[in-house]
Write a protein that holds these residues in place. Structure first.
Motif, PDB file in Angstrom:
ATOM      1  N   GLU A   1      13.699  -5.113   6.281  1.00 51.66           N
ATOM      2  CA  GLU A   1      14.172  -6.211   7.118  1.00 51.66           C
ATOM      3  C   GLU A   1      13.308  -6.220   8.377  1.00 51.66           C
ATOM      4  N   LEU A   2      12.779  -7.372   8.741  1.00 48.91           N
ATOM      5  CA  LEU A   2      11.942  -7.498   9.927  1.00 48.91           C
ATOM      6  C   LEU A   2      12.759  -8.122  11.042  1.00 48.91           C
ATOM      7  N   GLU A   3      12.810  -7.434  12.195  1.00 49.25           N
ATOM      8  CA  GLU A   3      13.565  -7.928  13.339  1.00 49.25           C
ATOM      9  C   GLU A   3      12.607  -8.539  14.356  1.00 49.25           C
TER      10      GLU A   3
ATOM     11  N   ALA B   1       7.950 -14.114   0.675  1.00 47.86           N
ATOM     12  CA  ALA B   1       7.463 -12.858   0.088  1.00 47.86           C
ATOM     13  C   ALA B   1       8.600 -11.928  -0.300  1.00 47.86           C
ATOM     14  N   GLY B   2       9.803 -12.122   0.291  1.00 43.44           N
ATOM     15  CA  GLY B   2      10.931 -11.279  -0.070  1.00 43.44           C
ATOM     16  C   GLY B   2      11.503 -10.454   1.056  1.00 43.44           C
ATOM     17  N   PHE B   3      10.966 -10.562   2.266  1.00 43.88           N
ATOM     18  CA  PHE B   3      11.508  -9.830   3.403  1.00 43.88           C
ATOM     19  C   PHE B   3      12.813 -10.472   3.865  1.00 43.88           C
TER      20      PHE B   3
ATOM     21  N   ALA C   1       0.827  -1.214   0.000  1.00 38.80           N
ATOM     22  CA  ALA C   1       0.000   0.000   0.000  1.00 38.80           C
ATOM     23  C   ALA C   1       0.854   1.253   0.000  1.00 38.80           C
ATOM     24  N   ALA C   2       2.076   1.174   0.550  1.00 38.08           N
ATOM     25  CA  ALA C   2       2.982   2.318   0.572  1.00 38.08           C
ATOM     26  C   ALA C   2       3.756   2.468  -0.730  1.00 38.08           C
ATOM     27  N   GLY C   3       3.548   1.541  -1.682  1.00 43.55           N
ATOM     28  CA  GLY C   3       4.258   1.610  -2.950  1.00 43.55           C
ATOM     29  C   GLY C   3       5.652   1.018  -2.883  1.00 43.55           C
ATOM     30  N   LEU C   4       5.898   0.132  -1.880  1.00 46.16           N
ATOM     31  CA  LEU C   4       7.203  -0.499  -1.727  1.00 46.16           C
ATOM     32  C   LEU C   4       7.092  -1.992  -1.994  1.00 46.16           C
ATOM     33  N   THR C   5       8.221  -2.667  -1.958  1.00 39.75           N
ATOM     34  CA  THR C   5       8.263  -4.120  -2.056  1.00 39.75           C
ATOM     35  C   THR C   5       8.964  -4.666  -0.826  1.00 39.75           C
ATOM     36  N   PRO C   6       8.738  -5.936  -0.480  1.00 38.67           N
ATOM     37  CA  PRO C   6       9.412  -6.516   0.692  1.00 38.67           C
ATOM     38  C   PRO C   6      10.927  -6.442   0.613  1.00 38.67           C
ATOM     39  N   ALA C   7      11.492  -6.330  -0.584  1.00 39.99           N
ATOM     40  CA  ALA C   7      12.949  -6.266  -0.734  1.00 39.99           C
ATOM     41  C   ALA C   7      13.542  -5.025  -0.083  1.00 39.99           C
ATOM     42  N   CYS C   8      12.719  -4.054   0.249  1.00 37.39           N
ATOM     43  CA  CYS C   8      13.201  -2.823   0.879  1.00 37.39           C
ATOM     44  C   CYS C   8      13.344  -2.965   2.393  1.00 37.39           C
TER      45      CYS C   8
END
Length: 886
Positions: free
Chosen positions: A735-737, A760-762, A726-733
């Motif tokens: 990192e989830l901690e 998904a790419g995170f 929704a923010a216009g980004l992709t998971p490649a941007c």
């Protein structure tokens, strides 16, 4: 001594000296040389006197300017080693001190820090940056003209504008800087009030004309232009008022109003097809300066609607026969109460035929209460209509309730003629209303009073206890381990448990005890008690009924209860105080493992603070009062930026900066981490997109923390992806901690969620690694990319051999598992070098950079290609405000 005597003495002295030095020189020659020397001396003295006089005039002129100006003045010699050193000498004028409320140099010393220490925290960095930029610009193309807020002596912040000019050497280097300081606070307030007044006038729902004493139009507002179809005010400004409102009475009436200041209202004006309602008033600005105000309201549509209404009314009277087809009872009775019309709906409702009813007295036929009938009739005659519920009689003598609407009908002479009555049988609706009322006041699941009814009863009980000086007890109950049942067995089983618990609690009630369910697994009892012992006995009964396991859907569950007790009037005299203190006691009992506790004042010390913080945090999430700071993550090999971590910061309007270490545990305890985590992810994505759209390159990924509570949310992996896309980004941007301890709570569920996010790419990082006692068998199954070494090991790794060994082991483990290792909390160069030598990939910490607001982070890290050491060397002036951000 006069000038001539002084001249002769100097001549004699100089002559004597020349003769001693040159005894062979001719006397005439000596006399000539002496004359020339005296002449040069006299000229020099005269020039010195001129300079002194000019200097005195300049001092006098500067003193007058300094005392006459309303601005504060300042002057500073440049300290090239540190332009913004707080101890740099600077001259402040007395007017500047007066603007800030200080008395003299003792209160406001002549140093730079006297000013910079008063800058508002939000204005400190940009103001000092502008000051430095102006001085350092040798081309003089960077002006110093800034607006900021200063804290005055009384603690109030006021708005100031500072302007300065730098004196430079021939090579452009700064020698000194001086300038002025203007207080803008009052001017800004006046301008705001002016704009406010102009907005009100411009948006009045009625047209407004302002004319002078000669009845020439000075101005009109927007609504007036709309009424008359005028594009701009210039089209009519300066015209005669009579040209706009051509009315024969206008000039005479307007002149009279201007003379005595009266007003004239309710004037109907016809202008072609338009109908206006006009009011005129006079105002006096000064003794001989008057203005005429004309307010014009367009009532064209109102008049049209009135005319249509009258036509409709006549048409409806002619079509009265149609009323007989309505399903409601429609009755017309005369002013003498005799029935004139009785439709088929009335026959069905009351049981009398039209022939039986017409001519009879309506009051005696359908009313048992003549007083009520008289009151209703009086209201209809006075007000023209009445609507309400009334009890009436049927032919068989039974009573029922109708919703009645009564309208007074007038004849062509506007005299009361009859009353139109429309009655609707609402028996079924009353039954439905009662059912709705029950649903509104009682818990659907357990049948117990809900929060609304409970609060009403508690207010009544408190009022009764106050009148009769009785003691009350409030027992606030929360089930132990109920969340586990809901999470593991589902809500259907959880609901059955709640119903069973409610029935058991009800079985313990005695006398005037009232049980209610407030929501979830929270119950409460109001009880009239003689003393605390009686309240304790109630609590023990409640515990005893839950001693036996509860059966639900083929399972049995052991359910305990935590009970907090508060007493009226000892612990409070209001509903809010009693519930709050019973709740505090319940939470204390739950923290001790269950059972019951009576409220003690010391329980509120901290508990009340945490409750207030939780309340303010909930408001802050929805009001946008939270903020993200960003801390750089550094590649240890290249010493360059390789991503950042988004860290939550909260500057509460009541308490100021609140540490995450304080409010995060409160959010976890109150189940707020889901909402908080979603806000953080949305804001981080929004900011990253802003940087991208601004053309700033963000190397690596932006790290966002994911809490253990978020992992428990149904569909959390889908929620995270939707926010990112929704923010216009992709998971490649991103990192989830995820914290190691959070993963271990339900490791199988965590593995499933992480696999979805990984696919998904995170990029996934295990945060605080080494503190959660994770099993290596689980670690190898977790689809992680990075192990983050906890700060507790990094901080003392060079001093404590055990910490050094742990760090070494974690880095080796990461390498063997094909994962990256990143260390947090690096504060020294030696730590960074040791980590690099051990094979650690990345690091973050105060040595590389503090967490900073988005704009500061972008300016420092995203708009430069410098490495870490160059950035540290070029930003020495930026450390003054970092403590506010930690």
């Amino acid at each position: 001594m006069d000038y001539e005597q002084h001249h002769n003495e100097r001549r004699t002295i100089m002559n004597s000296r020349l003769k001693k030095k040159c005894p062979d020189v001719h006397a005439v020659t000596i006399e000539q040389e002496l004359s020339r020397a005296l002449q040069r001396s006299a000229q020099a003295e005269e020039a010195l006197l001129v300079i002194r006089a000019s200097n005195d005039r300049l001092k006098t002129r500067f003193g007058l300017i300094r005392e006459a100006t309303s601005d504060g003045l300042w002057d500073m010699e440049i300290n090239p080693s540190n332009l913004i050193d707080a101890n740099n000498p600077i001259w402040w004028s007395d007017r500047l001190r007066q603007l800030l409320g200080f008395q003299g140099e003792n209160d406001f010393p002549n140093i730079l820090g006297s000013w910079s220490s008063l800058l508002h925290p939000d204005d400190l960095a940009p103001t000092l940056a502008s000051f430095v930029a102006h001085i350092n610009d040798r081309s003089s193309n960077t002006p110093y003209d800034v607006t900021f807020r200063l804290r005055c002596c009384n603690g109030e912040y006021r708005c100031f504008r500072a302007r300065g000019k730098t004196l430079r050497a021939s090579d452009g280097s700064a020698l000194r800087v001086a300038g002025s300081l203007s207080d803008l606070t009052d001017r800004n307030a006046i301008l705001g009030l002016k704009r406010y007044a102009e907005d009100i006038i411009a948006n009045l729902p009625a047209g407004l004309i302002v004319a002078d004493e000669a009845l020439r139009v000075l101005s009109v507002n927007h609504t007036f232009r709309e009424i008359f179809g005028i594009q701009s005010e210039e089209e009519i400004a300066g015209n005669e008022l009579e040209a706009i409102l051509p009315q024969p009475w206008l000039r005479k009436q307007a002149q009279g109003i201007l003379a005595d200041g009266t007003a004239l209202r309710g004037i109907d004006v016809a202008l072609g097809e338009k109908r206006l309602r006009v009011a005129i008033a006079g105002i006096r600005l000064e003794e001989e300066d008057r203005r005429l105000l004309v307010v014009a309201e367009d009532v064209t549509e109102e008049q049209r609607l009135r005319e249509e209404a009258r036509a409709h009314e006549a048409r409806y009277r002619d079509q009265a026969s149609l009323l007989d087809k309505a399903t409601d009872a429609i009755i017309v009775r005369g002013i003498d109460h005799r029935i004139l019309f009785w439709n088929k709906g009335a026959e069905r409702l009351y049981g009398w035929t039209s022939e039986e009813a017409i001519g009879e007295f309506f009051d005696t036929m359908v009313y048992d209460d003549q007083i009520a009938f008289s009151e209703i009739t009086s209201r209809v005659l006075d007000q023209g209509e009445w609507r309400g519920e009334v009890t009436q009689l049927r032919k068989d003598g039974s009573t029922f309730i109708v919703e009645s609407q009564r309208t007074l009908v007038r004849d062509v002479n506007n005299q009361p003629q009859s009353i139109l009555i429309i009655n609707t049988d609402i028996t079924q609706r009353k039954a439905t209303d009662e059912k709705i009322r029950h649903l509104a006041l009682y818990d659907i699941m357990t049948g117990l009073p809900n929060r609304t009814l409970f609060m009403d009863r508690l207010k009544q009980t408190l009022a009764n206890a106050e009148r009769h000086v009785r003691k009350l007890a409030i027992l606030f109950m929360d089930l132990n381990r109920f969340k586990e049942i809901n999470d593991t067995q589902g809500h259907d089983v959880g609901d059955q448990v709640l119903i069973n618990v409610a029935q058991r609690f009800q079985s313990t009630l005695r006398g005037e005890e009232t049980l209610a369910r407030l929501g979830g697994d929270e119950f409460v009892i109001i009880a009239e008690v003689a003393n605390q012992v009686a309240a304790v006995l109630i609590a023990e009964r409640l515990q005893q009924v839950l001693a036996e396991p509860i059966a639900a859907n083929g399972h049995t569950f052991s359910v305990g209860v935590s009970i907090g007790i508060a007493f009226y009037p000892d612990d409070g005299v209001t509903v809010e105080d009693l519930l709050k203190r019973a709740d505090i006691a319940m939470y204390r009992a739950k923290a001790l493992g269950g059972g019951y506790l009576a409220y003690q004042p010391e329980m509120s010390v901290g508990m009340y603070e945490r409750m207030q913080i939780a309340k303010n945090l909930s408001r802050a999430i929805h009001a946008g009062e939270l903020e993200l700071y960003y801390q750089p993550k550094i590649n240890l090999s290249t010493r360059t930026l390789n991503g950042a971590e988004a860290l939550l910061r909260w500057n509460d309007s009541e308490r100021g900066w609140i540490s995450p270490a304080q409010f995060i545990p409160i959010a976890e305890a109150r189940g707020m981490m889901g909402a908080l985590g979603r806000w953080v992810l949305q804001e981080a994505c929004r900011q990253l997109k802003v940087w991208q759209q601004a053309g700033l390159e963000f190397p690596g990924r932006l790290a966002v923390n994911l809490s253990a509570q978020q992992l428990e949310e149904p569909g959390i992996a889908d929620i995270i992806q939707k926010i990112v896309y929704a923010a216009g980004l992709t998971p490649a941007c991103l990192e989830l901690e995820l914290t190691e301890s959070g993963l271990m709570g339900n490791v199988e569920q965590a593995i499933k969620i992480m696999q979805v996010l990984k696919t998904a790419g995170f990029s996934l990082s295990i945060d605080d690694f080494g503190t959660g006692y994770s099993s290596l068998s689980y670690l190898k199954r977790l689809p992680a990319d990075t192990l983050k070494i906890d700060i507790s090991f990094v901080r003392d790794m060079l001093k404590d051999r055990h910490d050094y060994t742990i760090v070494t082991t974690i880095i080796g483990m990461a390498r063997n598992l094909g994962l990256k290792a990143i260390a947090e909390g690096v504060e020294e160069l030696a730590q960074a070098e040791a980590l690099l030598a051990l094979g650690c990939d990345e690091a973050q910490g105060y040595y590389f950079g503090h967490p900073e607001p988005a704009h500061v982070f972008a300016q420092k890290w995203l708009a430069t290609s410098l490495n870490v050491d160059e950035i540290k060397n070029s930003n020495g002036a930026n450390h003054a405000n970092k403590k506010n951000n930690e």
